[in-house]
Design an enzyme around this catalytic site. Structure first.
Site: not given
Length: 271
Positions: A15, A132, A146, A150
């Protein structure tokens, strides 16, 4: 690509930002594209069918794949793009918050991938592109959680690629650096802020905001995703943009001590 029977692509988180640009690039390249958003009625690029999906919910993911198969009959490409960020000291997040982050960024990838694999195996071909980050292979102070998501996606993707090659399916990674999207505005904040990190956290916020403002356009990453999706002999990793390529090169060839000093300097931390 056969225009009368185009390959079908599914892009999560389409989106806005990278997902939106990727869905548009794939549609322009001749794919029949289905995009997802977590909330209903999100607008995607022209020509892209938008569907609602919460990647943290097994039933929602299963419904998504059933809808795509009912409409198109196949899924040739999956782009796992949906994700969320978190900025703060690792100590400032509860295990519940860390778990929620992993549920989107790691287990969301796992859910959607597992849902499309039976179809791809039946077809005897498929490509999975996992978004990634350069933070998937370098340290990230004040983005430790975070970054760890990844790093997990990188290990999962490379290992899975070896498992799926016998079925004609390849799994590849796209690694952007800073990208000019609304990512910074949508970052989650730690759920138990500690005064001792206030100054450093604020400093990292400023560094991140400036880096995003001068970062690559989402279309740069989208073009890299398209290449990763269409290369006849895919690489395991695709750096997206000039900065990502530079960071990848430096990580591989610069001595660890020098890289460490440079990283701290770039992030405004004492060397």
């Amino acid at each position: 690509m056969n225009k009368s029977n185009p390959d079908v692509a599914l892009v999560t988180g389409a989106s806005s930002g990278i997902g939106h640009a990727t869905a548009k690039a794939l549609q322009n390249a001749g794919y029949r594209v289905f995009g997802t958003s977590r909330r209903a009625a999100a607008e995607g690029p022209d020509g892209v069918a938008m569907l609602t999906c919460d990647v943290t919910d097994d039933a929602s993911v299963a419904k998504l794949v059933d809808e795509v198969l009912a409409e198109a009959g196949r899924i040739d490409l999956l782009v796992n793009n949906a994700g969320i960020g978190l900025l703060g000291g690792a100590e400032e997040s509860s295990t519940a918050q860390a778990r929620a982050l992993f549920d989107v960024n790691v287990f969301g990838v796992l859910r959607v991938t597992n849902a499309v694999l039976p179809t791809m195996r039946h077809q005897g071909k498929g490509r999975i592109v996992n978004l990634s980050s350069v933070l998937g292979f370098i340290p990230a102070p004040y983005s430790a959680l975070y970054s760890s998501t990844k790093h997990a996606v990188e290990g999962y993707s490379e290992s899975l690629d070896h498992e799926l090659r016998p079925f004609g399916i390849r799994v590849v990674l796209v690694e952007p650096a800073y990208t000019d999207t609304s990512f910074e505005e949508n970052l989650a904040r730690p759920d138990r802020l500690l005064d001792i990190y206030d100054s450093a956290r604020a400093g990292m916020n400023a560094v991140l905001r400036k880096a995003i403002e001068t970062g690559d356009a989402p279309e740069v990453v989208a073009r890299t995703v398209l290449k990763a999706a269409t290369d006849s002999v895919p690489r395991r990793r695709y750096a997206a943009g000039k900065m990502a390529r530079q960071v990848s090169f430096l990580r591989r060839f610069v001595p660890a001590s020098a890289f460490d000093k440079s990283l701290r300097k770039q992030n405004g931390l004492p060397v």
